[in-house]
Write an enzyme that holds these catalytic residues in place. Structure first.
Site, PDB file in Angstrom:
ATOM      1  N   GLU A 201      32.815  79.970  46.190  1.00  0.00           N
ATOM      2  CA  GLU A 201      31.706  79.652  45.269  1.00  0.00           C
ATOM      3  C   GLU A 201      30.665  78.772  45.966  1.00  0.00           C
ATOM      4  O   GLU A 201      30.291  77.701  45.470  1.00  0.00           O
ATOM      5  CB  GLU A 201      32.240  79.001  43.986  1.00  0.00           C
ATOM      6  CG  GLU A 201      33.128  79.937  43.204  1.00  0.00           C
ATOM      7  CD  GLU A 201      33.487  79.484  41.783  1.00  0.00           C
ATOM      8  OE1 GLU A 201      33.108  78.365  41.396  1.00  0.00           O
ATOM      9  OE2 GLU A 201      34.134  80.274  41.079  1.00  0.00           O
ATOM     10  N   GLU A 335      38.762  85.760  41.497  1.00  0.00           N
ATOM     11  CA  GLU A 335      39.025  84.848  40.374  1.00  0.00           C
ATOM     12  C   GLU A 335      38.616  85.558  39.099  1.00  0.00           C
ATOM     13  O   GLU A 335      37.433  85.864  38.902  1.00  0.00           O
ATOM     14  CB  GLU A 335      38.265  83.528  40.518  1.00  0.00           C
ATOM     15  CG  GLU A 335      38.850  82.621  41.594  1.00  0.00           C
ATOM     16  CD  GLU A 335      38.245  81.214  41.610  1.00  0.00           C
ATOM     17  OE1 GLU A 335      37.812  80.722  40.548  1.00  0.00           O
ATOM     18  OE2 GLU A 335      38.208  80.626  42.702  1.00  0.00           O
TER      19      GLU A 335
HETATM   20  O1  AHR Z   1      40.111  78.479  38.894  1.00  0.00           O
HETATM   21  C1  AHR Z   1      39.485  77.271  38.632  1.00  0.00           C
HETATM   22  C2  AHR Z   1      38.139  77.126  39.366  1.00  0.00           C
HETATM   23  O2  AHR Z   1      37.250  78.070  38.898  1.00  0.00           O
HETATM   24  C3  AHR Z   1      38.172  77.369  40.854  1.00  0.00           C
HETATM   25  O3  AHR Z   1      38.573  76.262  41.569  1.00  0.00           O
HETATM   26  C4  AHR Z   1      36.742  77.687  41.152  1.00  0.00           C
HETATM   27  O4  AHR Z   1      36.595  78.502  42.280  1.00  0.00           O
HETATM   28  C5  AHR Z   1      36.258  78.334  39.874  1.00  0.00           C
HETATM   29  O5  AHR Z   1      35.058  77.832  39.456  1.00  0.00           O
END
Ligand code: AHR
Length: 531
Positions: A201, A335
């Site tokens: 990110e 994610e």
């Molecule tokens: O999964 C929790 C968080 O969500 C992670 O650390 C991040 O990459 C995302 O914003």
């Protein structure tokens, strides 16, 4: 009526007309038709779409995986055995580690060797990170569950030299000092690092970088985070390490455009093999919907939100197609999952939430979307594996339970490396207030065991559906499988009652080239069709 995944030119009108209402229909339940087109097989569904994500966050690692070798909880070298057993059973293909936002503040040297240095986990509640679970412990864990390593290097606050040294520590042989250090810490052979994440990110917690700034950095990381493992050398080596660059969030295409354009102009000195997409199911930010005791409003809005994964993937895939028509770069959804309010009373920033029958349906719908995009989506990692967000496993001291989402992973095992088989179906409609969703979802695959499997999801929380499936030519005589349903969409498994939501057998009736199956309300079924 919504038509999804139409492969044939027209709906099977004759079939619809010939359909005789069953007992279920007589009870006010609905009917659906599905047609399997086995003659037009699609792409392979990479088993890595069932990948996992384990971040140093809350009790995801400490308590969830690592209890330490002196713990009374049964463990092997500090890694809890009950969790290892459960993960082995679902053939976890890869685990992404150590984050997440944590990865961009992780300094690997704190977590190797006999002298660990504790740090503050600033992203996640300011808890103390003891660094007792570091590189060697992660690799031991990966080895114990039989999974590939997906290591995210620190682009946000680390240096290129640090990342490159970390790769050498993991993959170089003992002739180098880095390899000798690893051997001194107990592992003589180089580790296999199948995937490396080049930041996390970077448009947000990873440094809030403009795409071009990230791209300039990323090219250097792509070149210099070298993998020295002799078993992973060569471009055509199926075991060669794959580099995954930071890509888009949700439907924001800025990183997709910029990174893919840069990749299309690459020279011999660098490349990437994957582009990451992060997309959580969260109707309103910050996450505030409860994970227990919710009603149909929340249920419908979460399902509506999760189904937008389809449009997001289609949008980013179209951009990728422009720069990469041969689909060399995978879209890696590393994610995803439902992000809800933290459990009342749980430590702030630990992202602890319960997991319900509704979340199992979310998982199944997303797997079906990934399967439909199998030509581009070749990896996905649910967030997160244990005790964090949409977990597969919850632990509390020595206790462990398997969530409804775990059981979806178990039921979808036949999808791992299967071949996509197109289906045509009338999805029907589930409506709640202003929300109108398809009632039924269906995906078929030819699995590596040679059998045809059909996944069926009924989103309707109240009404079952009699599904009539036209089978491909060939003599199918049996249809058996498992179904996951529960008393309510908000039903959960607890440490006191761990078996409220567990799969049970289901069978369809096969006659005259048609399989008929009664799909309960709010359910996911996986059925094997055999001759
Ligand atoms: O999964 C929790 C968080 O969500 C992670 O650390 C991040 O990459 C995302 O914003």
């Amino acid at each position: 009526m919504m038509m999804r995944n139409l492969v044939l030119a027209s709906a099977p009108i004759a079939l619809l007309a010939a359909f005789a209402p069953s007992a279920a229909a007589a009870r006010g339940e609905t009917a659906a038709t599905v047609e399997i087109e086995a003659g037009q097989p699609g792409p392979k569904i990479d088993r890595h779409i069932f990948g996992q994500f384990a971040e140093h966050l809350g009790t995801g690692i400490y308590g969830g995986i690592w209890v330490g070798p002196d713990s009374k909880i049964p463990n092997v070298r500090g890694i809890r055995s009950d969790v290892v057993g459960a993960l082995k059973a679902i053939k976890v293909p890869d685990v992404r580690w150590p984050g997440g936002c944590f990865a961009d503040e992780y300094h690997w040297r704190n977590g190797v060797g006999p002298h660990r240095r504790s740090t503050v986990n600033a992203n996640w509640g300011g808890s103390i990170e003891p660094d007792t679970f570091g590189t060697d412990e992660f690799m031991d864990f990966i080895h114990q569950i039989g999974s590939d390593a997906y290591v995210s290097v620190n682009v946000g606050s680390g240096t290129l030299e640090e990342a490159s040294d970390w790769m050498a520590y993991m993959t170089a042989d003992q002739r180098s000092s880095a390899g000798a250090d690893r051997a001194a810490n107990g592992h003589a052979e180089p580790y296999t690092v199948k995937y490396v994440g080049l930041g996390n990110e970077s448009w947000g917690c990873g440094g809030n970088m403009r795409p071009q700034y990230y791209i300039d950095l990323m090219k250097r990381y792509a070149r210099f985070t070298r993998n020295y493992n002799p078993a992973q050398q060569g471009d055509t080596n199926p075991n060669a390490m794959q580099r995954i660059a930071v890509g888009p969030t949700d439907d924001d295409a800025a990183y997709t455009e910029a990174v893919m354009e840069a990749w299309s102009k690459r020279d011999w000195s660098w490349s990437i093999e994957g582009l990451s997409l992060h997309s959580y199911t969260v109707p309103h930010w910050p996450p505030s919907l409860p994970s227990v005791g919710f009603g149909e409003d929340d249920y419908a809005s979460i399902l509506q939100a999760t189904l937008t994964m389809e449009q997001k993937i289609a949008k980013h895939s179209a951009i990728m197609d422009k720069y990469d028509p041969d689909k060399k770069v995978a879209l890696v959804v590393d994610e995803w999952g439902v992000w809800l309010a933290e459990n009342p009373g749980s430590p702030k920033g630990f992202l602890q939430q319960q997991n319900s029958m509704r979340d199992a349906i979310v998982a199944a719908l997303n797997f079906n979307i990934f399967a439909r995009h199998a030509d581009r989506v070749r990896m996905a990692n649910i967030a997160q594996m244990i005790n964090v967000l949409q977990s597969l496993i919850l632990t509390d001291g020595p206790k462990m339970l398997l969530t409804p989402t775990y059981y979806i992973h178990q039921m979808y095992l036949p999808f791992q490396d299967a071949t996509f088989v197109p289906v045509k179906f009338d999805a029907g409609e589930y409506r709640h207030g202003q929300v109108a969703l398809p009632k039924i979802d269906a995906v078929a695959v030819k699995a590596t065991d040679g059998k045809l499997y059909l996944s069926l999801v009924n989103l309707d929380p109240a009404a079952g559906s009699t599904v009539r499936v036209t089978l491909p030519q060939g003599r199918f005589g049996k249809a058996n499988g498992q179904v996951l349903t529960a008393p309510n969409v908000n039903s959960v498994n607890t440490f006191e009652q761990p078996n409220t939501v567990t799969p049970r057998p289901i069978a369809g009736k096969v006659a005259g080239g048609v399989m008929t199956i009664d799909l309960p309300a709010k359910s996911v079924a996986m059925v094997a069709l055999e001759r």
